[in-house]
Design a protein around this motif. Structure first.
Motif, PDB file in Angstrom:
ATOM      1  N   PHE A  92       7.079  -4.258   4.458  1.00 57.13           N
ATOM      2  CA  PHE A  92       7.222  -3.016   4.271  1.00 57.13           C
ATOM      3  C   PHE A  92       6.755  -2.500   3.118  1.00 57.13           C
ATOM      4  N   HIS A 119      12.839  -1.304   4.782  1.00 61.20           N
ATOM      5  CA  HIS A 119      12.215  -0.356   5.839  1.00 61.20           C
ATOM      6  C   HIS A 119      13.197   1.211   5.436  1.00 61.20           C
ATOM      7  N   SER A 177       7.963  -0.918  13.442  1.00 63.51           N
ATOM      8  CA  SER A 177       7.838  -2.264  12.907  1.00 63.51           C
ATOM      9  C   SER A 177       9.483  -2.660  12.531  1.00 63.51           C
ATOM     10  N   SER A 180      -5.211  -5.340   3.986  1.00 61.51           N
ATOM     11  CA  SER A 180      -5.379  -5.664   5.300  1.00 61.51           C
ATOM     12  C   SER A 180      -5.326  -7.195   5.225  1.00 61.51           C
ATOM     13  N   SER A 189       1.224   6.321   9.997  1.00 60.75           N
ATOM     14  CA  SER A 189       2.359   5.582   9.338  1.00 60.75           C
ATOM     15  C   SER A 189       3.595   5.621   9.630  1.00 60.75           C
ATOM     16  N   SER A 196      -0.568   2.755   2.988  1.00 61.57           N
ATOM     17  CA  SER A 196      -0.892   3.866   3.122  1.00 61.57           C
ATOM     18  C   SER A 196      -1.080   4.801   2.163  1.00 61.57           C
ATOM     19  N   LEU A 224      -2.110  -8.231   5.020  1.00 58.65           N
ATOM     20  CA  LEU A 224      -1.177  -8.246   6.556  1.00 58.65           C
ATOM     21  C   LEU A 224      -1.686  -9.323   7.587  1.00 58.65           C
ATOM     22  N   TYR A 253       5.918   2.349  11.117  1.00 58.87           N
ATOM     23  CA  TYR A 253       6.879   1.842  10.379  1.00 58.87           C
ATOM     24  C   TYR A 253       8.132   1.784  11.050  1.00 58.87           C
ATOM     25  N   SER A 278       6.609   1.561  -1.690  1.00 62.54           N
ATOM     26  CA  SER A 278       6.094   0.103  -1.822  1.00 62.54           C
ATOM     27  C   SER A 278       6.907  -0.580  -2.896  1.00 62.54           C
ATOM     28  N   TRP A 322       3.763  -4.095   1.561  1.00 60.64           N
ATOM     29  CA  TRP A 322       2.608  -3.968   1.814  1.00 60.64           C
ATOM     30  C   TRP A 322       1.964  -2.765   2.740  1.00 60.64           C
ATOM     31  N   MET A 323       3.015  -2.472   3.927  1.00 62.80           N
ATOM     32  CA  MET A 323       2.511  -1.309   4.605  1.00 62.80           C
ATOM     33  C   MET A 323       2.526  -0.068   3.890  1.00 62.80           C
ATOM     34  N   SER A 324       3.502  -0.001   2.941  1.00 68.43           N
ATOM     35  CA  SER A 324       3.569   1.198   2.149  1.00 68.43           C
ATOM     36  C   SER A 324       2.261   1.272   1.275  1.00 68.43           C
TER      37      SER A 324
END
Length: 236
Positions: free
Chosen positions: A121, A35, A107, A154, A100, A128, A157, A104, A19, A123-125
């Motif tokens: 990416f 990514h 995405s 959340s 996850s 997770s 995102l 990824y 992240s 925020w996604m990390s």
């Protein structure tokens, strides 16, 4: 250091590192690197989770309660951050990190050419990382911190395209509903401490069979706690 603890460290911290590196990509590197570091971080977490699941599910290794550090220490109450590793938690780790990883990879194409690519990416990390923190938390307070982290990310995102009123409104709605659910979760934590005089997951699990007859406001205490946490889950 035990290989299991090393694997737990990797599983816990790899998405967080991913992240941070993804976030820095938007300032120091091209967004396309975001990514790569995010996927590498969650891939490391997934490999570590598979090792842990093999150790605790297949080899039936005894549960491990590992303390990273003491976050709060006051007379009569201590909150220690760390991991509870057993068959259930490590099985869930494989689900969280595995799903996850697939998200990824998907995405990369889905978010191609979108503004905020590296931010997405990052925020996604972070999401997770918070999920993994939630799954293996050794204290209910730590679990709540992971729960709140998932709710915050959340919100980010859902409102990712914050310049669109519909996205901003959706993020705000999710944030407010999470706060309603939090009241149930906090009530559950308070009830847990009232019943067990502790919020450590291992202690609660071990002592639960002896608390079957204990009451809160005239209701079975364990059912009261479970219902409070269910309200929190409904808010999520």
């Amino acid at each position: 250091m035990d290989q299991v603890i090393v694997a737990a460290h990797v599983c816990f911290f790899a998405p967080l590192v991913g992240s941070l590196l993804s976030w820095f990509c938007q300032y120091f590197l091209e967004d396309n690197y975001a990514h790569a570091v995010a996927i590498t971080g969650v891939l490391c977490a997934w490999v570590a989770s598979m090792f842990l699941a093999f150790a605790f599910v297949v080899e039936a290794r005894p549960a491990v309660d590992y303390v990273l550090y003491t976050w709060l220490a006051i007379p009569g109450y201590t909150v220690q951050i760390g991991y509870v590793l057993d068959a259930l938690s490590t099985s869930m780790l494989t689900v969280v990190s595995g799903v996850s990883l697939m998200v990824y990879i998907y995405s990369v194409g889905y978010m191609a050419y979108e503004q905020g690519y590296a931010r997405f990416f990052a925020w996604m990390s972070l999401f997770s990382f918070m999920m993994i923190n939630l799954v293996i938390a050794r204290d209910v307070v730590q679990l709540f911190a992971g729960w709140e982290g998932v709710g915050l990310v959340s919100y980010w995102l859902i409102g990712f395209y914050y310049k669109k009123p519909s996205a901003a409104d959706g993020g705000l709605k999710a944030f407010l509903l999470n706060r309603v659910g939090d009241m149930g979760f906090i009530l559950g934590i308070a009830a847990t401490y009232y019943v067990f005089s502790s919020t450590e997951v291992g202690f609660i699990t071990a002592q639960s069979p002896m608390m079957v007859d204990k009451l809160i406001l005239g209701y079975p205490a364990l059912s009261f706690i479970a219902l409070s946490w269910f309200i929190g889950a409904m808010g999520k």
